[in-house]
Motif scaffolding. Structure first.
Motif, mmCIF file in Angstrom:
data_model
loop_
_atom_site.group_PDB
_atom_site.id
_atom_site.type_symbol
_atom_site.label_atom_id
_atom_site.label_comp_id
_atom_site.label_asym_id
_atom_site.label_seq_id
_atom_site.Cartn_x
_atom_site.Cartn_y
_atom_site.Cartn_z
ATOM 1 N N ALA A 133 -25.893 -14.897 -16.897
ATOM 2 C CA ALA A 133 -25.426 -13.741 -17.669
ATOM 3 C C ALA A 133 -24.740 -12.719 -16.761
ATOM 4 O O ALA A 133 -23.725 -12.116 -17.137
ATOM 5 N N ASP A 134 -25.288 -12.523 -15.570
ATOM 6 C CA ASP A 134 -24.645 -11.606 -14.614
ATOM 7 C C ASP A 134 -23.303 -12.156 -14.160
ATOM 8 O O ASP A 134 -22.343 -11.406 -13.972
ATOM 9 N N TYR A 135 -23.231 -13.478 -13.983
ATOM 10 C CA TYR A 135 -21.952 -14.068 -13.577
ATOM 11 C C TYR A 135 -20.899 -13.922 -14.676
ATOM 12 O O TYR A 135 -19.724 -13.671 -14.396
ATOM 13 N N ILE A 136 -21.325 -14.048 -15.936
ATOM 14 C CA ILE A 136 -20.371 -13.879 -17.045
ATOM 15 C C ILE A 136 -19.800 -12.466 -17.037
ATOM 16 O O ILE A 136 -18.604 -12.258 -17.245
ATOM 17 N N ARG A 137 -20.674 -11.462 -16.802
ATOM 18 C CA ARG A 137 -20.176 -10.084 -16.729
ATOM 19 C C ARG A 137 -19.198 -9.921 -15.567
ATOM 20 O O ARG A 137 -18.157 -9.271 -15.697
ATOM 21 N N LEU A 138 -19.545 -10.531 -14.434
ATOM 22 C CA LEU A 138 -18.640 -10.470 -13.273
ATOM 23 C C LEU A 138 -17.304 -11.119 -13.603
ATOM 24 O O LEU A 138 -16.231 -10.570 -13.295
ATOM 25 N N ALA A 139 -17.353 -12.303 -14.224
ATOM 26 C CA ALA A 139 -16.118 -13.025 -14.544
ATOM 27 C C ALA A 139 -15.265 -12.259 -15.552
ATOM 28 O O ALA A 139 -14.034 -12.269 -15.487
ATOM 29 N N THR A 140 -15.924 -11.569 -16.483
ATOM 30 C CA THR A 140 -15.189 -10.776 -17.470
ATOM 31 C C THR A 140 -14.425 -9.641 -16.792
ATOM 32 O O THR A 140 -13.260 -9.377 -17.105
ATOM 33 N N GLU A 141 -15.080 -8.960 -15.862
ATOM 34 C CA GLU A 141 -14.409 -7.882 -15.132
ATOM 35 C C GLU A 141 -13.280 -8.442 -14.271
ATOM 36 O O GLU A 141 -12.200 -7.855 -14.180
ATOM 37 N N ARG A 142 -13.536 -9.581 -13.635
ATOM 38 C CA ARG A 142 -12.519 -10.178 -12.770
ATOM 39 C C ARG A 142 -11.296 -10.606 -13.577
ATOM 40 O O ARG A 142 -10.159 -10.509 -13.114
ATOM 41 N N ALA A 143 -11.519 -11.053 -14.818
ATOM 42 C CA ALA A 143 -10.404 -11.500 -15.655
ATOM 43 C C ALA A 143 -9.473 -10.352 -16.021
ATOM 44 O O ALA A 143 -8.313 -10.571 -16.367
ATOM 45 N N ALA A 144 -9.985 -9.123 -15.960
ATOM 46 C CA ALA A 144 -9.170 -7.968 -16.330
ATOM 47 C C ALA A 144 -8.340 -7.431 -15.170
ATOM 48 O O ALA A 144 -7.594 -6.464 -15.333
ATOM 49 N N THR A 145 -8.465 -8.054 -14.006
ATOM 50 C CA THR A 145 -7.703 -7.568 -12.849
ATOM 51 C C THR A 145 -6.235 -7.921 -12.989
ATOM 52 O O THR A 145 -5.855 -8.805 -13.763
ATOM 53 N N ARG A 146 -5.416 -7.247 -12.193
ATOM 54 C CA ARG A 146 -3.964 -7.389 -12.336
ATOM 55 C C ARG A 146 -3.336 -8.307 -11.286
ATOM 56 O O ARG A 146 -2.151 -8.592 -11.357
ATOM 57 N N SER A 147 -4.090 -8.720 -10.298
ATOM 58 C CA SER A 147 -3.508 -9.557 -9.253
ATOM 59 C C SER A 147 -4.559 -10.508 -8.712
ATOM 60 O O SER A 147 -5.773 -10.292 -8.875
ATOM 61 N N THR A 153 -11.379 -10.085 -4.484
ATOM 62 C CA THR A 153 -12.338 -9.123 -3.945
ATOM 63 C C THR A 153 -13.680 -9.211 -4.660
ATOM 64 O O THR A 153 -14.716 -8.899 -4.074
ATOM 65 N N PHE A 154 -13.673 -9.639 -5.920
ATOM 66 C CA PHE A 154 -14.930 -9.775 -6.650
ATOM 67 C C PHE A 154 -15.812 -10.842 -6.004
ATOM 68 O O PHE A 154 -17.018 -10.662 -5.848
ATOM 69 N N MET A 155 -15.211 -11.979 -5.625
ATOM 70 C CA MET A 155 -15.991 -13.081 -5.076
ATOM 71 C C MET A 155 -16.477 -12.773 -3.667
ATOM 72 O O MET A 155 -17.496 -13.315 -3.219
ATOM 73 N N ALA A 156 -15.766 -11.892 -2.963
ATOM 74 C CA ALA A 156 -16.168 -11.548 -1.599
ATOM 75 C C ALA A 156 -17.102 -10.345 -1.552
ATOM 76 O O ALA A 156 -17.658 -10.022 -0.504
ATOM 77 N N ALA A 157 -17.296 -9.689 -2.699
ATOM 78 C CA ALA A 157 -18.119 -8.483 -2.744
ATOM 79 C C ALA A 157 -19.594 -8.834 -2.567
ATOM 80 O O ALA A 157 -20.024 -9.951 -2.860
ATOM 81 N N PRO A 158 -20.422 -7.879 -2.105
ATOM 82 C CA PRO A 158 -21.860 -8.132 -1.968
ATOM 83 C C PRO A 158 -22.498 -8.443 -3.325
ATOM 84 O O PRO A 158 -22.187 -7.803 -4.329
ATOM 85 N N ILE A 159 -23.385 -9.409 -3.337
ATOM 86 C CA ILE A 159 -24.011 -9.846 -4.573
ATOM 87 C C ILE A 159 -24.812 -8.726 -5.227
ATOM 88 O O ILE A 159 -24.973 -8.685 -6.448
ATOM 89 N N VAL A 160 -25.285 -7.774 -4.406
ATOM 90 C CA VAL A 160 -26.128 -6.703 -4.939
ATOM 91 C C VAL A 160 -25.384 -5.846 -5.963
ATOM 92 O O VAL A 160 -26.000 -5.173 -6.791
ATOM 93 N N ASN A 161 -24.052 -5.879 -5.940
ATOM 94 C CA ASN A 161 -23.265 -5.086 -6.889
ATOM 95 C C ASN A 161 -23.332 -5.638 -8.308
ATOM 96 O O ASN A 161 -22.938 -4.952 -9.255
ATOM 97 N N PHE A 162 -23.816 -6.861 -8.474
ATOM 98 C CA PHE A 162 -23.709 -7.506 -9.781
ATOM 99 C C PHE A 162 -25.051 -7.995 -10.322
ATOM 100 O O PHE A 162 -25.094 -8.698 -11.325
ATOM 101 N N VAL A 163 -26.148 -7.635 -9.695
ATOM 102 C CA VAL A 163 -27.443 -8.148 -10.132
ATOM 103 C C VAL A 163 -28.013 -7.322 -11.276
ATOM 104 O O VAL A 163 -27.634 -6.167 -11.480
ATOM 105 N N PRO A 516 -20.230 -2.761 -18.608
ATOM 106 C CA PRO A 516 -19.577 -2.810 -17.306
ATOM 107 C C PRO A 516 -18.955 -1.467 -16.970
ATOM 108 O O PRO A 516 -18.602 -0.693 -17.858
ATOM 109 N N PRO A 517 -18.815 -1.155 -15.682
ATOM 110 C CA PRO A 517 -18.204 0.119 -15.296
ATOM 111 C C PRO A 517 -16.741 0.159 -15.726
ATOM 112 O O PRO A 517 -16.132 -0.885 -15.985
#
Length: 733
Positions: A133-147, A153-163, A516-517
């Motif tokens: 469920a946390d990964y789905i939220r992450l993927a949803t935010e990542r899908a809204a990026t423009r580049s 940057t989402f995949m390289a970010a610290p995991i603690v940001n998405f738990v 999501p933020p």
């Protein structure tokens, strides 16, 4: 609330446990529950051999309760469940690990896990859990990026940001049973639970002092339970000779006997009496109509009033009778039309051509509103599917619930002045679903939206249907309506909100929301949002330019949105983003309820009963100000459209000219008075369908606040009228 939640979990625990073993450990306060039998032959995995436990399973007076021995199946301990799975059930990650490293660790982990527990790199304290469920939220935010760079940057970010944070975790200890774990996970709507040596209150994680022993999923839990419960039909017969050769039939008899004993109580008896009386009334009504009894012809007016009153009682007490309010509304409208067509005014028992023409006219009027509601709801749903409301939610940054209450109130007020209050209610309730995590809070905010939308719709000709009616028939004109009704409408809003905001309890729910933020909206989302808002805003313009009804403009907007989304998602498999998916999510029963209510009100209007009421008020009330006030109060129970229509017929335009105080006060009262009860306006009826708000809850929580605003608005208008008359040198009527 916490005590109630814990009691619910314990009750659910007892229900699960009692259905499978009479000797399993359960809380002393948990009530007994109905038998729940499992079809053991459908379970294929194995944990314990039935042959090994033949001698340990006693046969009791209720053999359906002993399909498995104590310590197995639903009475298994969590320690046994954990030991039966491979590893601890989780991948251990540090707070500094990247998302991609943790996902790789989960996939490659020898612990056979599908989640990760994230620990502080400094002191090894548990920070949270990372699930699908946390990964789905992450993927949803990542899908809204423009580049692609920003996405990376989402995949390289610290995991603690998405738990999911540790304080939100649900836990059990090793001595809990499987039945308790299932109840805890089901009640809290989670699929994974952390096993610790000691849980906090309400099965929450107690903090760093609590030692983590593992994680179990609902899937692994049920796998062990199903393995224990797999006893075959043939072995049941051998294990329990007392069941003869027909164990399933014997189980059914046991269940029937238990169901009968459970029904043998005072509360069930009362409900049975209510249902029996209701059924008897229904059958008696059908027989009375079918027999063409002469009593109906001589008492048709009384019969119509009785049907209307009984129908509204059924709608108001929907939770007591357990009848869907849409069904009651449809039956009420049918009963009223049959009485009017076949028995009212000396009818010969069959509907005349004149009544059939009236029925067609009424259906045309109601269909306008129903199609309008359907199309508007679908447009809002499509915008929501593309996250279009991020444009608004990103701008609302307050974490104060009371502050948000006022912001949403004024936003609704001014939007309903340029749109119509029904459309704005649909839009704002959809927005609240994005902002307010609590169901109770969202109902209160939704009720506030109804009050604000009705107040905002009064002061412009296109904001409320009653103001529009008076405007089209030249009782009102644009500029005087705006200038003289704006202040009373604002006072009505402020007074109601000031009263209702006291029910809002400040807490950290907005700050702890799982939303999501704020993030930029994708270009296609911006296009869909702009097109959706343009479709809604174009409705009054379309109607003004073409002279065609608003529902046609709304259907045109839906067609445009349909074509647009088909183009955007051409050659894509995202069907849930298109209009057909939005239509499948609409509340059809709510629209049918709306149809039944308006058809019922229409027949009361066609029969002249509402006209008689208006004449009665005119003859028995001392002033027109009081008449307008009473009409507003009546509109909280009876739809304001036929009431205003009847009032327009009572007073001649030659006697009360355009923009006379009478017409302005009727517009104000009929528009804002509908907020006093939830069934008094199209906005309230829409809220009932969208958020399942019932009549009694609204009356208890909102009606007084709405009435305070209603009378404050009237007082403001009368004071303003006196002041303007004094300035102009005129005499106040």
């Amino acid at each position: 609330m916490k005590r109630a939640k814990r009691a619910l979990i314990l009750s659910a625990t007892a229900a699960v446990a009692s259905g499978f073993t009479s000797s399993s450990r359960r809380y002393a306060s948990a009530p007994s529950s109905p038998v729940v039998s499992s079809r053991s032959s459908s379970f294929v995995s194995s944990t314990v051999s039935p042959d090994e436990v033949v001698d340990t399973v006693p046969l009791t007076s209720n053999p359906s309760l002993n399909l498995t021995p104590e310590g197995y199946g639903f009475s298994s301990t969590i320690d046994r469940i954990l030991s039966s799975q491979k590893g601890t059930g989780y991948y251990s990650a540090k707070s500094t690990d990247s998302v991609v490293d943790v996902m790789s660790g989960i996939n490659d982990s020898e612990s056979n896990s599908d989640v990760a527990l994230v620990f502080d790199a400094a002191d090894d304290s548990l920070l949270g859990i990372f699930t699908d469920a946390d990964y789905i939220r992450l993927a949803t935010e990542r899908a809204a990026t423009r580049s692609e760079e920003e996405s990376a940057t989402f995949m390289a970010a610290p995991i603690v940001n998405f738990v999911t944070p540790a304080e939100s975790l649900i836990c059990v200890d090793g001595e809990n049973t499987a039945s308790q774990a299932v109840a805890i996970m089901t009640t809290n709507n989670v699929r994974h639970t952390v096993i610790v040596d000691e849980c906090g209150p309400d099965f929450t994680y107690a903090g760093p002092g609590s030692k983590v022993e593992g994680v179990i999923s609902m899937q692994s839990l049920l796998s062990v339970i199903q393995g224990d419960e797999r006893l075959s039909y043939e072995k049941l017969s051998k294990k329990f000779p007392g069941l003869s050769d027909k164990p399933i039939e014997q189980m059914r008899e046991e269940m029937k006997s238990r169901a009968n004993s459970l029904a043998n109580n005072e509360e069930t008896a009362k409900k049975d009496i209510i249902r029996t009386v209701t059924a008897a009334l229904g059958v008696g009504s059908v027989v009375l109509f079918a027999s063409h009894n002469s009593w109906l012809s001589s008492h048709a007016e009384l019969t119509m009033i009785g049907i209307f009153v009984l129908g509204y009682i059924g709608i108001i007490f929907e939770e007591v009778f357990e009848f869907n309010k849409a069904a009651v509304a449809l039956l009420m409208s049918t009963g009223l039309w049959v009485t009017y067509a076949d028995f009212y005014g000396g009818s010969t028992g069959l509907a005349s051509d004149g009544v059939l023409d009236q029925l067609k006219d009424q259906l045309a009027e109601v269909s306008d509103i129903c199609f309008f509601l359907l199309a508007a709801s679908a447009i809002v749903e499509v915008v929501d599917a593309h996250q279009g409301f991020k444009v608004v939610t990103n701008l609302i940054t307050t974490k104060s619930k009371k502050g948000l209450f006022w912001v949403i109130g004024f936003l609704t007020f001014f939007l309903s002045a340029i749109l119509n209050n029904l459309t704005v209610t649909i839009v704002m309730v959809s927005l609240l679903r994005k902002l307010i995590p609590s169901d109770d809070d969202r109902r209160l905010f939704g009720a506030m939206v109804v009050v604000a939308a009705n107040a905002g719709g009064v002061w412009t000709p296109i904001g409320d249907v009653t103001t529009t009616m008076l405007w089209i028939n030249n009782q009102l004109s644009t500029i005087p309506t705006v200038t003289q009704l704006l202040l009373p409408s604002v006072v009505c809003l402020v007074a109601s909100l000031a009263f209702l905001v006291n029910q809002v309890e400040e807490d950290s729910s907005l700050a702890e929301s799982t939303l999501p933020p704020p993030s930029p909206l994708a270009p296609r989302g911006q296009v869909v949002f702009g097109a959706g808002i343009a479709s809604l805003l174009a409705v009054p313009v379309f109607s003004e330019l073409t002279g065609l009804p608003p529902y046609l403009a709304m259907l045109t907007g839906l067609g445009a949105m349909w074509t647009l989304t088909d183009i955007i998602h051409m050659d894509e498999e995202e069907e849930e983003m298109k209009v057909p998916a939005a239509l499948s999510k609409l509340d059809t029963s709510g629209i049918l309820f709306f149809l039944g209510i308006l058809m019922s009100i229409g027949v009361l209007d066609k029969s002249g009963l509402l006209k008689d009421l208006a004449v009665f008020l005119n003859e028995n009330l001392p002033s027109q100000d009081i008449i307008a006030t009473v009409i507003g109060i009546a509109s909280s129970l009876i739809d304001n459209v036929p009431l205003v229509a009847a009032t327009m017929g009572m007073y001649d335009l030659a006697d009360y000219g355009t923009d006379d105080k009478l017409w302005q006060l009727i517009a104000l009262c009929a528009g804002t008075g509908g907020s006093i009860l939830v069934i008094g306006s199209a906005s309230g009826v829409a809220l009932m369908g969208l958020e399942k708000v019932d009549f009694l809850w609204y009356a208890k929580k909102v009606s007084v606040g709405a009435a305070v605003g209603y009378f404050a608005g009237i007082a403001t208008y009368l004071a303003q009228s006196q002041f303007l008359n004094a300035l102009s040198g005129g005499v106040s009527p």
